[in-house]
Write an enzyme that holds these catalytic residues in place. Structure first.
Site, PDB file in Angstrom:
ATOM      1  N   GLU A 265     -33.864  64.425  69.900  1.00  0.00           N
ATOM      2  CA  GLU A 265     -35.125  63.857  70.792  1.00  0.00           C
ATOM      3  C   GLU A 265     -35.893  62.949  69.707  1.00  0.00           C
ATOM      4  O   GLU A 265     -36.409  63.000  68.769  1.00  0.00           O
ATOM      5  CB  GLU A 265     -35.618  65.262  70.641  1.00  0.00           C
ATOM      6  CG  GLU A 265     -37.072  65.128  71.841  1.00  0.00           C
ATOM      7  CD  GLU A 265     -38.347  65.227  71.098  1.00  0.00           C
ATOM      8  OE1 GLU A 265     -38.812  64.217  71.137  1.00  0.00           O
ATOM      9  OE2 GLU A 265     -38.765  66.152  70.883  1.00  0.00           O
ATOM     10  N   CYS A 302     -44.661  64.277  71.101  1.00  0.00           N
ATOM     11  CA  CYS A 302     -43.601  63.332  71.707  1.00  0.00           C
ATOM     12  C   CYS A 302     -43.583  63.260  73.098  1.00  0.00           C
ATOM     13  O   CYS A 302     -43.365  62.533  73.813  1.00  0.00           O
ATOM     14  CB  CYS A 302     -42.045  64.143  71.669  1.00  0.00           C
ATOM     15  SG  CYS A 302     -42.068  65.858  71.368  1.00  0.00           S
TER      16      CYS A 302
END
Length: 507
Positions: A265, A302
């Site tokens: 990720e 994020c």
């Protein structure tokens, strides 16, 4: 609680002899107590070999026993008490409230996976009965189940020292799948990592499992992580971090004799689409909640809303003006590490210097270890012409893109890389426009949300925390929620097996 900077391998501890380092106080840049020894190649080899030995046993543990092990990890992490929060606060600069919430999330997802394991549906058992009388050929007996891949290398994330680290989501889902785990601790929070690592090690012992089921390694550079991914006994990787780091691991994994999946990720700017009707009715309220989301945790999520797309007009002017009045009231916040603080400041300076970008407002100035919130704007023409304006600035920085019309807004969407989230701020009159965009947005992101912002990721069976590259290495996966267990499983079919030869679940 014990903390001495040692590696935790196969139920024991040893001092890493490949250099030493200290945790750093995020707020001051000063070294914290306890030095940590970096692992050598021999340490990596030993950890991988112990994980492989453990795999042959752990992969077939009864589901109730595996679930109890996950619950035990949660108990042991919880038992660390305030020592864990205090050390994590010092190493990361994050607030007590944020870290206590993150600890609760970590415990919750461990217990969620325990329930998922007890349920057993992740095995996806399938039975196709034989039909000897079928013409022209008899039909064979076929049975299928998912089996674990093998030992998993997990890389701790800088921005989530608990929920995406030693006992975080990657570790919990891998252990739930039946895979031993070797964690490469993040150098930004080594003390936090050791405290949690010891808790997992205690849980392994309490559960009577092979000690190689869990290992924790420290690294003084990048060598340990590289060697871990290259080791033939490691069969998958869980990573949360930068695009540069994730793609480097992907390249190593692809060059192996047996390539393995890297679930990385990485990078996302999480667009927010401000529809005309919503701006007309709620521009002030949307701007207020946007600023709250932008600066949450110094913007070090994020899912931070880094890009706002809207058609130019009065509603957008009100939104921008409101945000411009709110941001100067925001205090600078300590960032996770001095290097992250520097990278953020450099990213903001780059936007300020860009000829096609206008600085809208910024928060209060802080020290060299703190990040000051910043908002910028540009035109859609400029955004389409300069690809660097898509670059993620990891922190509380946002960019408003003024589009001439909805057609140009769609052109901007078409130019974007893959994202973790896309948020739609809409009113009832915008619903038909939004509905028309949804098929396009489905191709861009793993999570679409209405009248909210991407910060705040619910840990649940229906959650997707992933998206097309470069948001993640594999857009078919999620690193949050129960679906993440499938990253570490693969299907095996058994044809015409006598019942005595079949795995117990398929008999």
């Amino acid at each position: 609680m014990t903390m001495n900077g040692n590696l935790l391998i196969a139920g024991s501890e040893r001092r890493g002899s490949n250099g030493n380092f200290h945790g750093i106080a995020a707020a001051t840049g000063e070294p914290l107590p306890v030095s940590f020894g970096g692992a050598t190649s021999e340490d990596v080899e030993y950890a991988a070999s112990q994980a492989w030995d453990a795999f042959s046993v752990y992969r077939e543990t009864e589901l109730d026993r595996r679930a109890e092990f996950l619950d035990t990890i949660a108990e042991e992490v919880e038992s660390i008490g305030d020592d864990l929060i205090v050390r994590a606060m010092a190493e990361t600069g994050l607030s007590r409230a944020r870290l206590e919430g993150e600890r609760a999330r970590t415990l919750g997802q461990l217990r969620l996976f325990a329930r998922e394991v007890r349920d057993g549906r992740f095995q996806e058992l399938r039975f196709d009965r034989a039909d000897p009388s079928r013409k022209p050929l008899p039909k064979p007996d076929l049975r299928l189940r998912n089996v674990p891949l093998g030992p998993v290398a997990v890389f701790g994330a800088s921005n989530f020292p608990l929920a995406f680290s030693v006992a975080g989501g990657d570790t919990a889902s891998a252990l739930a799948a039946g895979c031993p785990v070797v964690v490469k601790a993040h150098s930004a929070h080594p003390g936090t990592s050791e405290l949690v690592g010891r808790a997992v090690q205690r849980a392994v012992a309490r559960a009577g499992l092979h000690p190689g089921t869990f290992c924790l390694l420290f690294d003084t550079g990048f060598e340990v992580g590289q060697k871990l991914v290259a080791d033939p006994r490691i069969r998958a990787v869980g990573f949360t971090g930068s695009r540069r780091g994730g793609t480097a691991l992907m390249e190593i994994a692809s060059r192996r004799k047996q390539p393995i999946p890297v679930y990385a990720e990485m990078s996302s700017i999480n667009p927010v689409i401000l529809f005309p009707g919503a701006l007309k009715k709620r521009a002030v309220d949307i701007a207020s909640t946007f600023v709250e989301s932008l600066v949450l945790g110094a913007g070090q999520f994020c899912t931070n809303p880094g890009l706002l797309l809207a058609v130019d007009g009065e509603g957008l002017d009100v939104f921008v003006d409101t945000a411009a009045k709110l941001l100067p009231q925001i205090d600078a916040q300590a960032m996770l590490t001095p290097s992250i603080a520097k990278a953020y400041c450099d990213g903001v300076a780059k936007l300020k210097a860009h000829a096609e970008v206008r600085a809208v407002a910024s928060g209060k100035a802080g020290s060299q270890f703190e990040g000051t919130a910043a908002l910028f704007e540009t035109s859609a023409d400029a955004f389409l012409a300069y690809h660097e304006l898509q670059d993620e600035v990891f922190g509380a920085a946002g960019l408003v893109v003024r589009c001439k019309d909805l057609k140009q807004l769609e052109q901007v969407l078409d130019a974007l890389d893959g994202q973790l989230t896309i948020a739609l701020q809409i009113s009832e009159e915008d619903e038909s426009l939004a509905r028309g965009l949804v098929p396009k947005l489905e191709l861009l992101a793993g999570r679409l949300l209405v009248n909210g912002f991407g910060t705040g990721v619910e840990v649940s069976p229906a959650m997707v925390h992933g998206g097309p590259y470069p948001a993640t290495a594999d857009g078919r996966s999620t690193s949050v929620g129960t679906l993440s267990i499938y990253r570490f499983l693969r299907p095996v079919s058994y044809q015409d097996f006598a019942v005595a030869l079949l795995p117990a679940a398929l008999r």
